[in-house]
Motif scaffolding. Sequence first.
Motif, mmCIF file in Angstrom:
data_model
loop_
_atom_site.group_PDB
_atom_site.id
_atom_site.type_symbol
_atom_site.label_atom_id
_atom_site.label_comp_id
_atom_site.label_asym_id
_atom_site.label_seq_id
_atom_site.Cartn_x
_atom_site.Cartn_y
_atom_site.Cartn_z
ATOM 1 N N LYS A 159 54.655 36.429 33.131
ATOM 2 C CA LYS A 159 55.108 37.683 33.912
ATOM 3 C C LYS A 159 54.021 38.468 34.101
ATOM 4 O O LYS A 159 53.822 39.339 35.120
ATOM 5 N N ALA A 160 53.492 39.040 32.869
ATOM 6 C CA ALA A 160 52.571 40.349 32.934
ATOM 7 C C ALA A 160 51.100 39.744 33.697
ATOM 8 O O ALA A 160 50.466 40.620 34.509
ATOM 9 N N GLU A 161 50.694 38.521 33.335
ATOM 10 C CA GLU A 161 49.582 37.930 33.994
ATOM 11 C C GLU A 161 49.803 38.130 35.637
ATOM 12 O O GLU A 161 48.889 38.399 36.359
ATOM 13 N N ASP A 162 50.967 37.857 36.263
ATOM 14 C CA ASP A 162 51.028 37.605 37.732
ATOM 15 C C ASP A 162 51.092 39.188 38.351
ATOM 16 O O ASP A 162 50.437 39.628 39.256
ATOM 17 N N ASN A 163 51.761 40.049 37.395
ATOM 18 C CA ASN A 163 51.837 41.519 37.738
ATOM 19 C C ASN A 163 50.368 42.319 37.560
ATOM 20 O O ASN A 163 50.001 42.776 38.625
ATOM 21 N N ILE A 164 49.503 41.869 36.836
ATOM 22 C CA ILE A 164 48.316 42.641 36.381
ATOM 23 C C ILE A 164 47.378 41.989 37.743
ATOM 24 O O ILE A 164 46.595 42.608 38.250
ATOM 25 N N GLU A 165 47.400 40.503 38.033
ATOM 26 C CA GLU A 165 46.673 40.112 38.946
ATOM 27 C C GLU A 165 46.630 40.547 40.299
ATOM 28 O O GLU A 165 45.945 40.831 41.083
ATOM 29 N N ALA A 166 48.202 40.961 40.530
ATOM 30 C CA ALA A 166 48.530 41.607 41.792
ATOM 31 C C ALA A 166 48.047 42.855 42.035
ATOM 32 O O ALA A 166 47.473 43.232 43.159
ATOM 33 N N VAL A 167 47.903 43.530 40.937
ATOM 34 C CA VAL A 167 47.671 45.305 40.902
ATOM 35 C C VAL A 167 46.237 45.141 41.016
ATOM 36 O O VAL A 167 45.499 46.171 41.685
ATOM 37 N N LEU A 168 45.632 44.427 40.357
ATOM 38 C CA LEU A 168 43.958 44.299 40.313
ATOM 39 C C LEU A 168 43.436 44.014 41.713
ATOM 40 O O LEU A 168 42.490 44.397 42.097
ATOM 41 N N LYS A 169 44.063 43.021 42.284
ATOM 42 C CA LYS A 169 43.647 42.392 43.525
ATOM 43 C C LYS A 169 43.610 43.862 44.495
ATOM 44 O O LYS A 169 42.738 43.815 45.571
ATOM 45 N N GLU A 170 44.620 44.464 44.436
ATOM 46 C CA GLU A 170 44.744 45.617 45.518
ATOM 47 C C GLU A 170 43.679 46.577 45.105
ATOM 48 O O GLU A 170 42.875 47.218 46.354
ATOM 49 N N GLU A 171 42.855 46.642 43.973
ATOM 50 C CA GLU A 171 41.654 47.396 43.675
ATOM 51 C C GLU A 171 40.485 46.682 43.826
ATOM 52 O O GLU A 171 39.376 47.029 43.738
ATOM 53 N N GLY A 172 40.678 45.485 44.574
ATOM 54 C CA GLY A 172 39.280 44.816 44.547
ATOM 55 C C GLY A 172 38.557 44.124 43.446
ATOM 56 O O GLY A 172 37.420 44.109 43.293
ATOM 57 N N VAL A 173 39.411 44.231 42.057
ATOM 58 C CA VAL A 173 38.839 43.657 40.999
ATOM 59 C C VAL A 173 39.463 42.074 40.627
ATOM 60 O O VAL A 173 40.582 41.949 40.851
ATOM 61 N N GLU A 174 38.623 41.267 40.567
ATOM 62 C CA GLU A 174 38.556 39.939 40.042
ATOM 63 C C GLU A 174 39.354 39.741 38.827
ATOM 64 O O GLU A 174 39.097 40.291 37.756
ATOM 65 N N VAL A 175 40.313 38.916 38.558
ATOM 66 C CA VAL A 175 40.603 38.442 37.308
ATOM 67 C C VAL A 175 40.449 37.036 37.054
ATOM 68 O O VAL A 175 40.598 36.247 37.753
ATOM 69 N N LYS A 176 39.692 36.905 36.018
ATOM 70 C CA LYS A 176 39.031 35.386 35.604
ATOM 71 C C LYS A 176 39.785 35.134 34.068
ATOM 72 O O LYS A 176 39.647 35.809 33.217
#
Length: 257
Positions: A159-176
């Motif tokens: 659940k934390a991964e999903d939240n993090i990926e969503a907020v970072l995507k808004e900032e234009g930051v890729e999550v690998k």
Amino acid sequence: MEARIEHGMRPSEAMDNGDSDKDGNDQVESSTRSNRHPSDPSDAATLRSASIVWFRNDLRVHDNECLNSANNESMSVLPVYCFDPRDYGKSSSGFDKTGPFRATFLLESVADLRKTLQAKGSDLVVRIGKPEIVLVELAQAVGAEAVYAHREVSHDEVKAEDNIEAVLKEEGVEVKYFWGSTLYHIDDLPFKLTEMPTNYGGFKEKVQGLEVRKTIEALDQVKGLPAKGDVEPGEIPSLVDLGLKSLDSLCFFLMSI
């Protein structure tokens, strides 16, 4: 000469008719090297200016694909560990989510990781806070283009991964995300996860002959911290900072019973 699929190669990597055995062996050796040193671009123009490595449950520098990949793909790397307040306190049944002895071991492990990174020319940024907030703030501060992390499997961690990926995507930051939690890599299993055997005997039968991926060598040096942002490493918290009793007071309490 008839084309052959060398051991350890995917069918798509097999050489066309007429290619020599030496070429096939070169491909196998290249594949082996890539397992030991993943993502090693030689063109500096392809490197990210800054990346974050989010340490979670795997606090090693040896055989850590996240750290190696970020180091090879970035000009600067910011290693981060978050003490998530949701991992502490009481559970719904009234027990400590993380007990003082386990927390002490974790604090010592984080301190050791920081010491190891410092010896390799880097450091470890430590924060108390929710990762989806901390990582965004740090990414904004240093201009990070990507966050590298291991995937986990528990409900709260996913659940934390999903939240993090969503907020970072808004900032234009890729999550690998990378997989590093099991002996056999999840991508190498000869069956779908939905077809996972329900007992060890069935699992053992299906993975017989399956090779374990080679470990990744520890980096001699880690890329320096990003110059932008001037981020302070922060102090490693105490048990009291995490809402737990100190071991001294706990031992005194147990002795007085």
